[in-house]
Enzyme design. Structure first.
Site, mmCIF file in Angstrom:
data_model
loop_
_atom_site.group_PDB
_atom_site.id
_atom_site.type_symbol
_atom_site.label_atom_id
_atom_site.label_comp_id
_atom_site.label_asym_id
_atom_site.label_seq_id
_atom_site.Cartn_x
_atom_site.Cartn_y
_atom_site.Cartn_z
ATOM 1 N N HIS A 17 3.894 -4.548 9.026
ATOM 2 C CA HIS A 17 3.846 -4.422 10.493
ATOM 3 C C HIS A 17 2.554 -4.948 11.093
ATOM 4 O O HIS A 17 2.424 -4.988 12.316
ATOM 5 C CB HIS A 17 4.014 -2.943 10.877
ATOM 6 N N ASN A 21 7.992 -5.737 -0.515
ATOM 7 C CA ASN A 21 7.884 -4.575 0.363
ATOM 8 C C ASN A 21 6.394 -4.391 0.597
ATOM 9 O O ASN A 21 5.691 -3.809 -0.242
ATOM 10 C CB ASN A 21 8.497 -3.326 -0.269
ATOM 11 N N GLU A 59 12.579 -9.562 2.149
ATOM 12 C CA GLU A 59 11.795 -8.371 2.454
ATOM 13 C C GLU A 59 12.661 -7.127 2.249
ATOM 14 O O GLU A 59 13.846 -7.118 2.630
ATOM 15 C CB GLU A 59 11.316 -8.407 3.900
ATOM 16 N N ASP A 94 1.378 -15.562 6.831
ATOM 17 C CA ASP A 94 0.918 -16.941 6.642
ATOM 18 C C ASP A 94 1.029 -17.364 5.181
ATOM 19 O O ASP A 94 1.396 -18.510 4.885
ATOM 20 C CB ASP A 94 -0.537 -17.096 7.119
ATOM 21 N N PRO A 99 0.798 -1.229 0.000
ATOM 22 C CA PRO A 99 0.000 0.000 0.000
ATOM 23 C C PRO A 99 0.829 1.277 0.000
ATOM 24 O O PRO A 99 1.828 1.389 0.706
ATOM 25 C CB PRO A 99 -0.825 -0.106 1.288
ATOM 26 N N ASN A 100 0.373 2.184 -0.814
ATOM 27 C CA ASN A 100 0.910 3.544 -0.945
ATOM 28 C C ASN A 100 2.236 3.621 -1.702
ATOM 29 O O ASN A 100 2.707 4.717 -1.991
ATOM 30 C CB ASN A 100 1.038 4.222 0.426
ATOM 31 N N ARG A 126 6.924 0.597 13.588
ATOM 32 C CA ARG A 126 7.515 0.047 12.358
ATOM 33 C C ARG A 126 8.625 -0.948 12.660
ATOM 34 O O ARG A 126 9.241 -1.503 11.738
ATOM 35 C CB ARG A 126 8.081 1.176 11.483
ATOM 36 N N ARG A 150 12.761 4.770 12.808
ATOM 37 C CA ARG A 150 11.471 5.467 12.723
ATOM 38 C C ARG A 150 10.597 5.086 13.925
ATOM 39 O O ARG A 150 11.093 4.600 14.932
ATOM 40 C CB ARG A 150 10.821 5.138 11.370
ATOM 41 N N TYR A 161 11.615 8.686 1.344
ATOM 42 C CA TYR A 161 11.555 7.639 0.323
ATOM 43 C C TYR A 161 12.305 7.979 -0.963
ATOM 44 O O TYR A 161 12.336 7.161 -1.885
ATOM 45 C CB TYR A 161 10.087 7.323 0.007
ATOM 46 N N ARG A 170 5.781 12.450 -2.969
ATOM 47 C CA ARG A 170 5.885 13.198 -1.717
ATOM 48 C C ARG A 170 6.807 12.444 -0.761
ATOM 49 O O ARG A 170 7.269 11.347 -1.076
ATOM 50 C CB ARG A 170 4.518 13.462 -1.094
ATOM 51 N N ALA A 219 3.038 -0.726 4.954
ATOM 52 C CA ALA A 219 2.540 -0.770 6.333
ATOM 53 C C ALA A 219 1.988 -2.145 6.707
ATOM 54 O O ALA A 219 1.968 -2.503 7.895
ATOM 55 C CB ALA A 219 1.476 0.301 6.529
ATOM 56 N N HIS A 247 12.625 -2.779 2.690
ATOM 57 C CA HIS A 247 12.019 -1.490 3.020
ATOM 58 C C HIS A 247 12.958 -0.403 2.512
ATOM 59 O O HIS A 247 14.180 -0.485 2.712
ATOM 60 C CB HIS A 247 11.819 -1.319 4.531
HETATM 61 O O1 CA2 Z 1 10.347 2.036 3.963
HETATM 62 C C1 CA2 Z 1 9.524 1.346 3.365
HETATM 63 O O2 CA2 Z 1 9.726 0.852 2.258
HETATM 64 C C2 CA2 Z 1 8.144 1.127 3.988
HETATM 65 O O3 CA2 Z 1 7.723 -0.187 3.677
HETATM 66 C C3 CA2 Z 1 7.215 2.145 3.358
HETATM 67 C C4 CA2 Z 1 5.806 2.117 3.953
HETATM 68 C C5 CA2 Z 1 5.869 2.216 5.477
HETATM 69 O O4 CA2 Z 1 4.575 2.068 6.010
HETATM 70 C C6 CA2 Z 1 6.779 1.153 6.066
HETATM 71 O O5 CA2 Z 1 6.822 1.336 7.467
HETATM 72 C C7 CA2 Z 1 8.171 1.268 5.492
HETATM 73 C C8 CA2 Z 1 4.992 3.307 3.437
HETATM 74 C C9 CA2 Z 1 4.949 3.421 1.955
HETATM 75 C C10 CA2 Z 1 4.386 4.756 1.609
HETATM 76 O O6 CA2 Z 1 5.091 5.240 0.507
HETATM 77 C C11 CA2 Z 1 4.914 6.528 0.150
HETATM 78 C C12 CA2 Z 1 5.809 7.058 -0.722
HETATM 79 C C13 CA2 Z 1 5.698 8.364 -1.111
HETATM 80 C C14 CA2 Z 1 4.655 9.137 -0.656
HETATM 81 C C15 CA2 Z 1 3.741 8.611 0.210
HETATM 82 C C16 CA2 Z 1 3.862 7.297 0.606
#
Ligand code: CA2
Length: 155
Positions: free
Chosen positions: A86, A80, A104, A93, A15-16, A117, A113, A28, A23, A83, A106
């Site tokens: 976590h 990856n 995995e 599973d 997700p995301n 996380r 962080r 990231y 952003r 979220a 990240h």
């Molecule tokens: O660091 C990572 O790759 C994460 O998997 C990214 C997840 C976060 O919830 C994990 O704790 C760590 C979040 C991905 C969101 O990605 C975005 C990228 C740009 C703008 C908004 C969200």
């Protein structure tokens, strides 16, 4: 194991991660998901592997991708789960069930962080976990996965 032309690794982003590059560049970076997927296809190709890249914002669809990787006899999984890493016992599973060598990734260093996380259910089902290398982590993960499954870089 010798690399056969149809060996595929699944690269699963959760997700995301479709928002990459739009952003939060301080966390990231500036690369987009398309950049990540290109990097993965190119890194995999160096080992004669195909990278099948998927992204979903839905937990169940990610579970389905893991099952599909099993059905298609994928050689490995890079995940990856964002979220869901976590929170998702379902993804844990699914990965445990299919017994496909999994790394995995990240992008950020999850240990510097928020404490929520610091635990990853998907890491528990992976043979290795990488974080904090930015998108370079995907390349490192593919190199490590190739070594794990005994596939050497093509000359
Ligand atoms: O660091 C990572 O790759 C994460 O998997 C990214 C997840 C976060 O919830 C994990 O704790 C760590 C979040 C991905 C969101 O990605 C975005 C990228 C740009 C703008 C908004 C969200």
């Amino acid at each position: 194991m010798a690399s056969s032309p149809d060996q595929t690794i699944y690269v699963l982003n959760g997700p995301n991660l479709n928002m990459l590059g739009t952003r939060e560049p301080e966390t990231y970076g500036h690369a987009t998901l398309a950049d990540v997927e290109k990097l993965c296809r190119e890194s995999a190709a160096q080992f004669g592997l195909k990278a099948d890249c998927r992204q979903s914002n839905h937990e169940g669809e990610l579970v389905d991708f893991i099952h599909e990787a099993h059905a298609k006899k994928a050689a490995g999984i890079i995940i990856n789960a964002g979220a869901y890493s976590h929170t998702s016992i379902a993804l844990h599973d699914a990965l445990k069930a299919v017994q496909i060598p999994t790394v995995e990734v990240h992008i950020s260093n999850i240990y510097t962080r928020e404490s929520f996380r610091h635990h990853s259910f998907t890491a528990m089902a992976a043979f290795a976990s990488l974080c904090g290398f930015g998108i370079e982590g995907y390349r490192l993960a593919i190199n490590g996965l190739a070594a794990k499954i005994g596939v050497k870089a093509k000359a």
